[in-house]
Each structure stands twice: as structure tokens, then as C-alpha cells.
Design an enzyme around this catalytic site. Sequence first.
Site, PDB file in Angstrom:
ATOM      1  N   TRP A 102     -57.257  30.502  -6.635  1.00  0.00           N
ATOM      2  CA  TRP A 102     -57.911  29.946  -5.446  1.00  0.00           C
ATOM      3  C   TRP A 102     -59.142  30.754  -5.072  1.00  0.00           C
ATOM      4  O   TRP A 102     -60.158  30.193  -4.650  1.00  0.00           O
ATOM      5  CB  TRP A 102     -56.929  29.826  -4.284  1.00  0.00           C
ATOM      6  CG  TRP A 102     -55.921  28.752  -4.545  1.00  0.00           C
ATOM      7  CD1 TRP A 102     -54.578  28.911  -4.714  1.00  0.00           C
ATOM      8  CD2 TRP A 102     -56.177  27.341  -4.731  1.00  0.00           C
ATOM      9  NE1 TRP A 102     -53.975  27.695  -4.979  1.00  0.00           N
ATOM     10  CE2 TRP A 102     -54.931  26.727  -5.008  1.00  0.00           C
ATOM     11  CE3 TRP A 102     -57.325  26.547  -4.710  1.00  0.00           C
ATOM     12  CZ2 TRP A 102     -54.809  25.350  -5.242  1.00  0.00           C
ATOM     13  CZ3 TRP A 102     -57.206  25.177  -4.947  1.00  0.00           C
ATOM     14  CH2 TRP A 102     -55.965  24.597  -5.206  1.00  0.00           C
ATOM     15  N   ASP A 176     -58.649  32.442   3.446  1.00  0.00           N
ATOM     16  CA  ASP A 176     -58.021  31.173   3.067  1.00  0.00           C
ATOM     17  C   ASP A 176     -56.514  31.367   3.182  1.00  0.00           C
ATOM     18  O   ASP A 176     -55.874  31.871   2.261  1.00  0.00           O
ATOM     19  CB  ASP A 176     -58.412  30.809   1.624  1.00  0.00           C
ATOM     20  CG  ASP A 176     -57.660  29.583   1.116  1.00  0.00           C
ATOM     21  OD1 ASP A 176     -56.869  28.993   1.880  1.00  0.00           O
ATOM     22  OD2 ASP A 176     -57.881  29.214  -0.067  1.00  0.00           O
ATOM     23  N   LYS A 200     -48.962  23.102   3.111  1.00  0.00           N
ATOM     24  CA  LYS A 200     -48.095  24.149   2.594  1.00  0.00           C
ATOM     25  C   LYS A 200     -47.080  24.552   3.673  1.00  0.00           C
ATOM     26  O   LYS A 200     -45.894  24.387   3.495  1.00  0.00           O
ATOM     27  CB  LYS A 200     -48.896  25.372   2.165  1.00  0.00           C
ATOM     28  CG  LYS A 200     -49.510  25.410   0.753  1.00  0.00           C
ATOM     29  CD  LYS A 200     -50.281  24.265   0.294  1.00  0.00           C
ATOM     30  CE  LYS A 200     -50.794  24.303  -1.121  1.00  0.00           C
ATOM     31  NZ  LYS A 200     -52.193  24.651  -1.271  1.00  0.00           N
TER      32      LYS A 200
HETATM   33  C1  LIG Z   1     -53.419  24.532  -1.953  1.00  0.00           C
HETATM   34  C2  LIG Z   1     -54.464  25.536  -1.729  1.00  0.00           C
HETATM   35  C3  LIG Z   1     -55.820  25.190  -1.660  1.00  0.00           C
HETATM   36  C4  LIG Z   1     -56.327  23.778  -1.859  1.00  0.00           C
HETATM   37  O1  LIG Z   1     -55.934  22.961  -0.819  1.00  0.00           O
HETATM   38  P1  LIG Z   1     -56.404  21.448  -0.729  1.00  0.00           P
HETATM   39  O2  LIG Z   1     -55.879  21.061   0.615  1.00  0.00           O
HETATM   40  O3  LIG Z   1     -55.746  20.725  -1.859  1.00  0.00           O
HETATM   41  O4  LIG Z   1     -57.874  21.396  -0.822  1.00  0.00           O
HETATM   42  C5  LIG Z   1     -56.748  26.199  -1.432  1.00  0.00           C
HETATM   43  N1  LIG Z   1     -56.358  27.471  -1.260  1.00  0.00           N
HETATM   44  C6  LIG Z   1     -55.061  27.844  -1.323  1.00  0.00           C
HETATM   45  C7  LIG Z   1     -54.690  29.280  -1.139  1.00  0.00           C
HETATM   46  C8  LIG Z   1     -54.077  26.887  -1.556  1.00  0.00           C
HETATM   47  O5  LIG Z   1     -52.781  27.248  -1.615  1.00  0.00           O
END
Ligand SMILES: *Cc1c(COP(=O)(O)O)cnc(C)c1O
Length: 364
Positions: A102, A176, A200
Site C-alpha cells: 500500500w 493511511d 476494513k
Molecule cells: C484496502 C486498503 C487500501 C485501498 O482501499 P480502497 O478503498 O480499495 O481504495 C489502501 N490502503 C490500505 C492500507 C488498505 O488496507
Amino acid sequence: MERIFNFSAGPSILPVEVLQQARNEMLDWRGSGMSVMEMSHRGKEFTSIAEKTEADLRELLSIPNHYKVLFLSGGASSQFSMVPMNLLRGKKNADYINTGEWSKKAIQEAKKYCTVNVAASSENKNFTYAPTQDTWKIDHNAAYVHYTPNETIGGVEFSWTPDLTGQNSDVPLVADMSSNILSRPLDIKKFGLIYAGAQKNMGPAGLTIVIVREDLLGNVLTDTPTMYNYKAHADNQSMYNTPATYPVYIAGLVFEWLKKKGGLAIMEQLNIVKSNLLYDLLDINDYYHCPVKKSDRSRMNIPFTLKDAALDGKFIKQAEERGLTQLKGHRSVGGMRASIYNAMPIDGVTKLVEFMKEFSAYHA
Ligand SMILES: *Cc1c(COP(=O)(O)O)cnc(C)c1O
């Protein structure tokens, strides 16, 4: 009712109490005679839902008043470009910490807008650890420092919050937090901006939450589309356009559920207990292996491999027969991954550990 234990990394398990409440309110939300999905986003009913959702999130995370909370769409992936578009503020470069899949995506996207300095990376050990802050080569003129507190795919989590105040209070920290927000208490003041996709640890896909310090808003790159300008959303209470109303409502129910459970300090204790159940097994049983450095292991996403990779398929099939699903690791790393977010009951982890013990005893 037969509920499985869903170990998916996302979209992922939700608290059953939340789903039951949503079911009960599906056709008639609290005497309104309509479903939340049918409400005008500007009507009094939905306005009350959005306000309560934001207030509960602020309470859970103790978000100070000089931070805005935004309900956006486009996933965490849109934030990979929104962050540089909004936070460069006339500067030409930004610092990124590279700890896995990521981080790499965030870096790739930021390179379209600025010079990216990778201030620290764990690539030398295949992204199995979190570089300590004393190894970060921060550029004190950088517009911001971006990191990924929990790498969902690699299962690497920072157990500490970087502190950029003091040595240079001008460089905002950007995180993030898609896969570990609300898993533990946070000191929001250490951050300039936090973003997280809801699917998540917060709710359904379709909602992305941004928490941003107010003074960072209002200096976007020229020609930034209005929808990519945080200030447009902040000035309009996240109603510049139609927000993802139903996901906001479900996230609100999740926040209420978290408050009822006792808040984030309690969730953290539960998450420690749950993740230790699995890590203890991975450490004492040499049929299994977790590649991540002990101090940097994720409490949310736990990757592991079997001694004999040829048995991966059998492991997944037998786990599914017991209602333990979605254990296959990400295609980029292979093996297994158990995602055990807030909503995963301890019973699910215990059942997984029991199954793993039996499986290894049979195949050892
Ligand atoms: C799942 C995830 C993403 C991407 O998320 P989307 O909602 O599919 O764009 C980005 N960063 C992390 C750490 C993630 O777990």
C-alpha cells in the site's frame, strides 16, 4: 441463523448486532416510514444520522475541534492523489515511508504531483518490519511525511506513532489508516491528516473517512477538480455532493457498537488478546511460520505460511468446512492471512487456532 467466521481483509466482517439493527430498521427507519437508502441526504432524518456518526467518531478518537472529519467516496486509493493535490501547498516534494504494497501504491501516485523522497524503507527485508524513526531521513522542507501504520497485505504494523513535532513542527504527518483505525486509541494531534476506507474496520465499502487539521486546507494544486478538494467538502459538511448515505449510516451503527463495548482502550485490549492467541501458536508450532518481525506484527492482519505449501489448498478447504473462510493470503505474498478486525469475535480466533493445531498434528 448460521454465521461463518469471515477472515477477509476487506470488505470484511461486521458486528452481528449492527447487521441485526440495520435489518430491523431496513424498511422504516425510526418511524420515518422509509429506509435510510431512500432519504434525501439534506433532509432532517439523514442530517441527524450524519451528525451523530461524526459526533460518535469524534468521541471515540477524541478528535480536537481544529480537525475536520470528512465523509468521502473513492476509497483510500483516491486519497493517494488527493493527499498530494491538497497538502503540497506550493512545495515540490514530499517524504514517504515505504513498508509494503500500500505504501508503494501511495508513492506511485504521489510521483505524478511531486518529487517523492523515500525517507525510509523496509524493502531490504522484503517488507517484514517497520523502520524505527531514528532511521527516517526526513527532509525538513518536505510538504508532509506519509506512512502506512498497518500494511494490510504484509501484516506489518507500527506499534508506535511517529512524532514529527519538536524537531520540525512544520512537517505534517499523514497516515493511511485503512486497516487499523479504531483498533486502539490514537493521539490525533500528532497527525496532520488521517484517511481510511471504511470497509476494513468501520463499515461497508463506499465510504472513506478523512480527519484533517483545518489549517492544512485551502491551498490546492491549480486545476484540482472540486471533488478532489478537501475544502469543498469541509465547507459543505461533506454534502458538496451526495455522500455514501447508507455506508455512513452503517458506520454510525458500528461507532455506537464500539461505544457500547467500552471504547477504543477496551478494543485494544481485546485485539491484543485475539492476536496473541494466533501469534503464540505460530511461534510455538514449527509447522507454521510468520515472516514479520515480532515487534512489528499487526494485530489486524496476520499472515502465515504452512511448512508444506502443497497443502495450502487442503488447509483452506478444511477451514471452510468449519465455517472459517477467506484465509487465503494475498496473491502477492501467498500463504495464509487471517484478518481479525474489531468485529471478529474471540470465538472465531479460538476456532481457527483449534483447527490449526489439529491440521498441523495430522500433517507434521
Ligand atoms: C484496502 C486498503 C487500501 C485501498 O482501499 P480502497 O478503498 O480499495 O481504495 C489502501 N490502503 C490500505 C492500507 C488498505 O488496507
